[in-house]
Design an enzyme around this catalytic site. Structure first.
Site, short mmCIF file in Angstrom:
data_model
loop_
_atom_site.label_atom_id
_atom_site.label_comp_id
_atom_site.label_asym_id
_atom_site.label_seq_id
_atom_site.Cartn_x
_atom_site.Cartn_y
_atom_site.Cartn_z
CB ALA A 117 83.61 73.72 -16.76
N GLY A 169 89.63 74.60 -16.11
CA GLY A 169 89.83 73.52 -17.07
C GLY A 169 90.60 73.94 -18.31
CD GLU A 202 91.89 70.97 -14.14
OE1 GLU A 202 92.15 70.07 -13.32
OE2 GLU A 202 90.72 71.29 -14.46
CD GLU A 240 89.36 74.83 -11.21
OE1 GLU A 240 89.53 74.35 -12.35
OE2 GLU A 240 90.24 75.48 -10.61
#
Length: 264
Positions: free
Chosen positions: A70, A115, A118, A138
């Site tokens: 992100a 992300g 992920e 994160e």
């Protein structure tokens, strides 16, 4: 034979044989946005309805990033409602990717962070280029992996390495990722996509009906007790006899010819 299917500002999709290729296209770091996450969800759900698609490859445009996750400017104002919306978009997109009925392969062509990693974790198989770096950083910025990272990473590499990467913010090389079971193959720079496509071609030799059932069983092992999974295994085996592909596959083998899958 390649064919452009659809183009989204942040995702590029094309079809090559029985394989769909989705490229994350948001330079410079191929970060995810609400729009690209929602588009990914819609694309995967649409591919599930396309009986000619057996495999899905996801990669990043360019030579440096698979995806950096992100864009942190999205969270700079501390807006909880916005955070909830983004977490939902991330969760829905990668849940759809994980539940894709065929075989999904991440062609990690560069940095896979947050992300981005992920997304790769949600795939069935990961092929990684030698120069890539992987991390779930994160907690370094006061956040946590909210799109399956804590669960998928732990399932793949075990609690110890998951804690090193998530709690200690450790960035790992492609070689280390292969050593701990985070990726299945490491290839030379520039070769992740071609290696993923070669693997996807092998999927076309498998019955799509069988692949879907087998994937269901393998992923069930994450949460289902073996005492429940074994009866389900037999149940799904018998259910394949309701498909045209079961008869086709057995007779193709007996007649020493290539099977012609109908995916039904």
């Amino acid at each position: 034979m390649s064919q452009d299917l659809t183009t989204h500002a942040l995702l590029i999709e094309r079809i090559v044989g029985h394989t769909a290729v989705i490229s994350i296209n948001n330079p410079p770091a191929n970060t995810w946005t609400a729009q690209s996450l929602q588009a990914l969800t819609h694309k995967v759900l649409a591919l599930n309805q396309n009986q000619d698609i057996y495999a899905l490859v996801i990669t990043g445009e360019g030579e440096t990033f698979f995806s950096a996750g992100a864009d942190l400017t999205l969270f700079a104002d501390g807006n909880k409602q916005h955070a909830m919306e983004m977490a939902t978009d991330f969760g829905e997109a990668f849940a759809a990717l994980s539940a894709f009925r065929g075989v999904s392969i991440a062609a990690i062509n560069g940095y896979a962070m947050g992300g981005g990693l992920e997304a790769a974790l949600a795939c069935d198989i990961r092929i990684c280029e030698q120069q890539a770096k992987l991390a779930l950083p994160e907690a370094t910025v006061g956040l946590l992996p909210c799109a399956g990272g804590t669960q998928h990473l732990t399932a793949l590499v075990g609690e110890g390495w998951a804690k090193r990467m998530i709690l200690c913010g450790e960035h790992i090389t492609a070689a280390k990722a292969e050593q701990i079971g985070l990726v299945e193959e490491v290839v030379a720079p520039g070769h992740a996509l071609s290696a993923a496509m070669s693997l996807a071609e092998k999927v076309a030799n498998q019955s799509p009906s069988s692949v879907k059932a087998c994937k269901t069983l393998v992923q069930a092992a994450r949460t289902m007790p073996r005492a429940n999974a074994l009866p389900l295994e037999r149940e799904l085996f018998v259910a394949l006899f309701d498909t045209e592909d079961q008869t086709e596959g057995v007779n193709a083998f007996l007649n020493k010819r290539q099977a012609n899958w109908k995916n039904r």
